[in-house]
Design a protein around this motif. Structure first.
Motif, short mmCIF file in Angstrom:
data_model
loop_
_atom_site.label_atom_id
_atom_site.label_comp_id
_atom_site.label_asym_id
_atom_site.label_seq_id
_atom_site.Cartn_x
_atom_site.Cartn_y
_atom_site.Cartn_z
N GLU A 268 -5.44 21.20 22.25
CA GLU A 268 -6.58 20.55 21.60
C GLU A 268 -6.46 20.56 20.07
O GLU A 268 -7.39 20.22 19.36
CB GLU A 268 -7.93 21.15 22.04
CG GLU A 268 -8.38 20.68 23.40
CD GLU A 268 -7.59 21.27 24.54
OE1 GLU A 268 -6.92 20.49 25.24
OE2 GLU A 268 -7.61 22.49 24.72
N THR A 269 -5.29 20.99 19.58
CA THR A 269 -4.98 20.84 18.15
C THR A 269 -3.81 19.87 17.98
O THR A 269 -3.91 18.89 17.23
CB THR A 269 -4.65 22.21 17.52
OG1 THR A 269 -5.83 23.03 17.54
CG2 THR A 269 -4.18 22.06 16.07
N LEU A 270 -2.70 20.12 18.69
CA LEU A 270 -1.54 19.22 18.60
C LEU A 270 -1.44 18.30 19.82
O LEU A 270 -0.90 17.18 19.71
CB LEU A 270 -0.24 20.03 18.50
CG LEU A 270 -0.09 20.95 17.28
CD1 LEU A 270 1.26 21.66 17.34
CD2 LEU A 270 -0.25 20.18 15.97
N VAL A 271 -1.91 18.78 20.96
CA VAL A 271 -1.84 18.01 22.21
C VAL A 271 -3.08 18.30 23.05
O VAL A 271 -3.82 19.25 22.79
CB VAL A 271 -0.60 18.40 23.07
CG1 VAL A 271 0.70 18.16 22.32
CG2 VAL A 271 -0.70 19.84 23.57
N HIS A 272 -3.26 17.47 24.07
CA HIS A 272 -4.21 17.80 25.14
C HIS A 272 -3.48 17.66 26.46
O HIS A 272 -2.84 16.64 26.72
CB HIS A 272 -5.42 16.86 25.13
CG HIS A 272 -6.31 17.05 26.32
ND1 HIS A 272 -7.10 18.18 26.49
CD2 HIS A 272 -6.51 16.30 27.43
CE1 HIS A 272 -7.75 18.09 27.64
NE2 HIS A 272 -7.41 16.96 28.23
N ASN B 297 -3.06 8.54 31.22
CA ASN B 297 -3.09 8.63 29.76
C ASN B 297 -2.31 9.87 29.31
O ASN B 297 -2.89 10.93 29.05
CB ASN B 297 -4.55 8.70 29.29
CG ASN B 297 -4.67 8.50 27.80
OD1 ASN B 297 -3.74 8.02 27.15
ND2 ASN B 297 -5.82 8.87 27.26
N TYR B 298 -0.97 9.72 29.25
CA TYR B 298 -0.16 10.86 28.82
C TYR B 298 1.11 10.34 28.15
O TYR B 298 1.50 9.19 28.33
CB TYR B 298 0.20 11.76 30.01
CG TYR B 298 1.08 11.10 31.04
CD1 TYR B 298 0.53 10.41 32.10
CD2 TYR B 298 2.47 11.18 30.94
CE1 TYR B 298 1.34 9.79 33.04
CE2 TYR B 298 3.29 10.56 31.88
CZ TYR B 298 2.71 9.87 32.93
OH TYR B 298 3.52 9.26 33.84
N VAL C 165 0.80 15.64 29.49
CA VAL C 165 0.58 16.03 28.09
C VAL C 165 0.37 14.78 27.23
O VAL C 165 1.21 13.87 27.21
CB VAL C 165 1.78 16.82 27.55
CG1 VAL C 165 1.52 17.29 26.11
CG2 VAL C 165 2.08 18.03 28.45
N LEU C 166 -0.75 14.77 26.53
CA LEU C 166 -1.07 13.68 25.61
C LEU C 166 -0.95 14.20 24.18
O LEU C 166 -1.57 15.22 23.83
CB LEU C 166 -2.49 13.18 25.88
CG LEU C 166 -2.99 11.99 25.07
CD1 LEU C 166 -2.16 10.74 25.36
CD2 LEU C 166 -4.46 11.72 25.37
N LYS C 167 -0.14 13.53 23.38
CA LYS C 167 0.05 13.97 22.00
C LYS C 167 -1.10 13.50 21.12
O LYS C 167 -1.55 12.36 21.24
CB LYS C 167 1.36 13.41 21.44
CG LYS C 167 2.60 13.88 22.19
CD LYS C 167 3.87 13.67 21.38
CE LYS C 167 4.30 12.23 21.38
NZ LYS C 167 5.68 12.10 20.79
N ARG C 168 -1.55 14.36 20.22
CA ARG C 168 -2.57 13.93 19.26
C ARG C 168 -1.94 12.87 18.36
O ARG C 168 -0.77 13.00 17.97
CB ARG C 168 -3.03 15.11 18.41
CG ARG C 168 -4.30 14.82 17.61
CD ARG C 168 -4.84 16.06 16.92
NE ARG C 168 -6.25 15.88 16.59
CZ ARG C 168 -7.17 16.83 16.54
NH1 ARG C 168 -6.84 18.08 16.77
NH2 ARG C 168 -8.43 16.54 16.24
N PRO C 169 -2.69 11.83 18.02
CA PRO C 169 -2.11 10.81 17.13
C PRO C 169 -1.53 11.44 15.86
O PRO C 169 -2.14 12.36 15.29
CB PRO C 169 -3.31 9.91 16.83
CG PRO C 169 -4.19 10.03 18.04
CD PRO C 169 -4.04 11.47 18.48
N ILE D 272 -9.18 15.60 22.56
CA ILE D 272 -9.03 15.37 24.00
C ILE D 272 -8.22 14.09 24.21
O ILE D 272 -7.09 14.14 24.69
CB ILE D 272 -10.40 15.28 24.71
CG1 ILE D 272 -11.24 16.54 24.46
CG2 ILE D 272 -10.20 15.06 26.22
CD1 ILE D 272 -10.69 17.81 25.07
N ASP D 273 -8.80 12.96 23.82
CA ASP D 273 -8.07 11.70 24.05
C ASP D 273 -8.50 10.58 23.12
O ASP D 273 -8.25 9.41 23.42
CB ASP D 273 -8.23 11.26 25.51
CG ASP D 273 -9.68 11.01 25.88
OD1 ASP D 273 -10.57 11.14 25.00
OD2 ASP D 273 -9.94 10.69 27.05
#
Ligand SMILES: [Mg+2]
Length: 186
Positions: A26-30, A38-39, A56-60, A153-154
């Motif tokens: 929740e800082t670099l990825v969710h 959505n990953y 794993v979804l990467k933070r923009p 989160i997303d």
């Protein structure tokens, strides 16, 4: 229980740099432990004896962020998650080895029902150590070293990591980061 370790000595090429401690989830990825479309990548982790697929979804802007900060800082990821999850994730997220060290749950201090990341145990100068974490509980022992960040989160429009590059560039010009970050807490 916890085995809080000093980091190895700073590499010669990092001498004079400040240390940037980054939270993971929740800082670099969710990460989602349930199937989702959505990953960015998947990893397989053994959880309670069963292989589980983690989405794993990467933070923009996380790639650009790691590129930028690794030029100026000694970068450490400090997660309250387990190594068996964080290591395969970071192996994919950080293919270029921009992150110098990884610390996991076993380096956290269990306190008040949660995990605390005690920066005084890293073996680094606290005046030159910065933590970025979406959970304030993580840095309750050293709030004056912390840069809060929103929980990711997303939200595909999230640009906190992009904004943080400039903020850290400026913070890096100060001898003692706690005078800057501490003044925000008063
Ligand atoms: Mg977190």
């Amino acid at each position: 229980m916890s085995e809080i370790m000093n980091l190895p000595p700073m590499r010669r090429e990092d001498h004079g740099k400040k240390t940037l401690v980054l939270d993971l989830d929740e800082t670099l990825v969710h990460s989602s432990f349930k199937p989702t479309h959505n990953y960015d990548f998947i990893i397989n982790v053994e959880i309670e004896g069963r292989m589980t697929t983690v989405y794993v979804l990467k933070r923009p802007f996380v790639d650009r962020f790691l590129q930028a900060v690794s030029r100026k800082f000694e970068v450490v990821v400090f997660t309250a998650s387990l190594r068996k999850y964080a290591d395969p994730l970071l192996d994919v997220l950080d293919r270029e080895n921009l992150i110098q060290y990884r610390l996991y749950r076993n380096s956290c201090r269990p306190m008040q029902g949660g995990f605390v990341k005690d920066l005084s145990r890293l073996g680094r100068n606290l005046n030159k150590t910065i933590i970025v974490d979406n959970n304030p509980h993580s840095y309750l022992l050293q709030p004056n070293n912390a840069i809060p960040i929103g929980t990711y989160i997303d939200n595909s429009r999230d640009r906190e990591l992009l904004d943080l590059i400039d903020y850290l560039d400026n913070l890096d010009t100060y001898e003692n980061v706690t005078t800057v970050l501490g003044s925000r807490n008063n």
